[in-house]
Motif scaffolding. Structure first.
Motif, mmCIF file in Angstrom:
data_model
loop_
_atom_site.group_PDB
_atom_site.id
_atom_site.type_symbol
_atom_site.label_atom_id
_atom_site.label_comp_id
_atom_site.label_asym_id
_atom_site.label_seq_id
_atom_site.Cartn_x
_atom_site.Cartn_y
_atom_site.Cartn_z
ATOM 1 N N ALA A 1 0.799 -1.234 0.000
ATOM 2 C CA ALA A 1 0.000 0.000 0.000
ATOM 3 C C ALA A 1 0.829 1.280 0.000
ATOM 4 C CB ALA A 1 -0.936 -0.002 1.216
ATOM 5 N N TRP A 2 1.988 1.270 0.616
ATOM 6 C CA TRP A 2 2.707 2.519 0.862
ATOM 7 C C TRP A 2 4.040 2.652 0.140
ATOM 8 C CZ3 TRP A 2 1.847 1.551 6.774
ATOM 9 C CH2 TRP A 2 0.487 1.790 7.080
ATOM 10 N N THR A 3 4.886 1.642 0.207
ATOM 11 C CA THR A 3 6.240 1.824 -0.345
ATOM 12 C C THR A 3 6.280 2.045 -1.854
ATOM 13 O OG1 THR A 3 6.637 -0.571 -0.522
ATOM 14 C CG2 THR A 3 7.280 0.511 1.537
ATOM 15 N N PRO A 4 5.292 1.570 -2.645
ATOM 16 C CA PRO A 4 5.344 1.921 -4.064
ATOM 17 C C PRO A 4 5.385 3.425 -4.307
ATOM 18 C CG PRO A 4 3.834 0.099 -3.740
ATOM 19 C CD PRO A 4 4.218 0.585 -2.370
ATOM 20 N N HIS A 5 4.845 4.214 -3.367
ATOM 21 C CA HIS A 5 4.861 5.666 -3.495
ATOM 22 C C HIS A 5 6.231 6.262 -3.178
ATOM 23 C CE1 HIS A 5 0.459 5.877 -3.938
ATOM 24 N NE2 HIS A 5 0.418 4.920 -3.024
ATOM 25 N N ILE B 1 12.135 11.391 2.337
ATOM 26 C CA ILE B 1 11.443 10.107 2.226
ATOM 27 C C ILE B 1 10.298 10.026 3.236
ATOM 28 C CG2 ILE B 1 11.696 7.619 2.536
ATOM 29 C CD1 ILE B 1 14.652 8.009 1.642
ATOM 30 N N LEU B 2 10.582 10.398 4.484
ATOM 31 C CA LEU B 2 9.541 10.272 5.503
ATOM 32 C C LEU B 2 8.401 11.257 5.253
ATOM 33 C CD1 LEU B 2 9.076 8.417 7.897
ATOM 34 C CD2 LEU B 2 9.880 10.248 9.395
ATOM 35 N N ALA B 3 8.725 12.431 4.734
ATOM 36 C CA ALA B 3 7.659 13.384 4.397
ATOM 37 C C ALA B 3 6.731 12.789 3.350
ATOM 38 C CB ALA B 3 8.273 14.694 3.889
ATOM 39 N N LEU C 1 0.834 10.326 2.628
ATOM 40 C CA LEU C 1 -0.157 9.377 2.134
ATOM 41 C C LEU C 1 -1.373 9.373 3.057
ATOM 42 C CD1 LEU C 1 2.242 6.425 1.214
ATOM 43 C CD2 LEU C 1 1.335 8.223 -0.285
ATOM 44 N N PRO C 2 -2.554 9.061 2.521
ATOM 45 C CA PRO C 2 -3.777 9.115 3.338
ATOM 46 C C PRO C 2 -3.792 8.055 4.431
ATOM 47 C CG PRO C 2 -4.237 8.200 1.165
ATOM 48 C CD PRO C 2 -2.836 8.713 1.114
ATOM 49 N N ASP D 1 -0.174 5.740 12.545
ATOM 50 C CA ASP D 1 0.141 6.221 13.888
ATOM 51 C C ASP D 1 0.230 7.743 13.832
ATOM 52 O OD1 ASP D 1 1.321 6.490 16.582
ATOM 53 O OD2 ASP D 1 1.772 4.351 16.384
ATOM 54 N N LEU D 2 0.591 8.338 14.959
ATOM 55 C CA LEU D 2 0.820 9.778 14.985
ATOM 56 C C LEU D 2 2.107 10.067 14.218
ATOM 57 C CD1 LEU D 2 0.010 10.550 18.733
ATOM 58 C CD2 LEU D 2 -1.547 10.502 16.769
ATOM 59 N N ALA D 3 2.024 10.948 13.242
ATOM 60 C CA ALA D 3 3.172 11.194 12.372
ATOM 61 C C ALA D 3 4.412 11.587 13.167
ATOM 62 C CB ALA D 3 2.825 12.276 11.354
ATOM 63 N N ALA D 4 4.248 12.444 14.159
ATOM 64 C CA ALA D 4 5.403 12.917 14.916
ATOM 65 C C ALA D 4 6.072 11.798 15.699
ATOM 66 C CB ALA D 4 4.987 14.038 15.863
#
Length: 244
Positions: free
Chosen positions: A28-32, A80-82, A87-88, A169-172
């Motif tokens: 779901a996420w790493t392809p982005h 990368i983390l940004a 992502l939603p 999770d919480l982004a921070a």
């Protein structure tokens, strides 16, 4: 392993939950994230195993880089983390803060006589404040984002590996390992990372401050359980800093 002309890595997870988290992240996420993260090649659910592409580079914590290269590596990590955090996500912040506060209580109870009443009270106050931070950003998170999982290559690019702890999770909170283990000694790396990641808002700053209490008790508990003096000392240092 080699396949399709590229090197491959086979990985077996220690538990079904870690397997499910990493598979979900790779689907779901790493392809982005493009070439900054491995590609999922195959899944073996019955073995809790996966096959992924190998990435160029070696972990940052095994390299002796000059200050400029270190800052470039951490700046690229911020980029990368940004992207991951953009992502939603579906989870509500209140659900996340309640969960994290409950986990803090769980690990606090595991410490028993290894923590003073004063420090236990301090941790509980931060957990209470965390629970009330209900407007924090929620995002897909890596949750072990630190130099051992960041690869740096001669092409001057950073890549990220090991998504088995990832979840919404919480982004921070995803910055906690850097904020507690790296940035206190290297504020220049914090500046470089945030230069690409972007500024932290008021809620981000509050979350990062309060989850330091969670980092403290989990580090101490894991360190005591596994005989890891580094984690025990880290937990105690974080508790001491919280008291100031």
């Amino acid at each position: 392993m080699r396949g399709r002309g590229v090197d491959l890595i086979a990985k077996l997870h220690r538990s079904p939950s870690l397997h499910e988290r990493e598979v979900h992240a790779y689907r779901a996420w790493t392809p982005h994230l493009g070439s900054a993260a491995p590609e999922l090649i195959a899944v073996a659910p019955e073995l809790h195993g996966i096959v992924i592409t190998a990435l160029p580079g070696t972990p940052l914590d095994t390299q002796s880089l000059g200050p400029d290269d270190e800052r470039d590596a951490h700046r690229d990590a911020g980029r990368i983390l940004a992207r991951l955090h953009s992502l939603p996500a579906q989870a509500a912040a209140s659900d996340m803060t309640d969960y994290l506060a409950d986990r803090g209580e769980h690990w606090l109870a595991r410490l028993g006589h290894h923590i003073t009443q004063h420090d236990a009270h301090l941790v509980r106050e931060h957990l209470r404040l965390l629970r009330s931070t209900t407007h924090a950003r929620v995002a897909p998170c890596h949750l072990d984002f630190q130099p051992r999982n960041l690869l740096w290559h001669t092409d001057r690019r950073t890549r990220v590996i090991d998504f088995e702890n990832s979840r919404e999770d919480l982004a921070a909170r995803d910055l906690a390992r850097l904020a507690t283990r790296i940035w206190p000694q290297r504020p220049d790396l914090r500046e470089a990372f945030l230069d690409a990641y972007g500024p932290l808002d008021t809620n981000d700053t509050a979350v990062l401050h309060h989850v330091t209490a969670l980092e403290a008790v989990t580090s101490m508990a894991h360190g005591l359980q596994h005989g890891d003096d580094y984690l025990v000392d880290l937990g105690r240092r974080l508790l001491a800093n919280l008291g100031h």
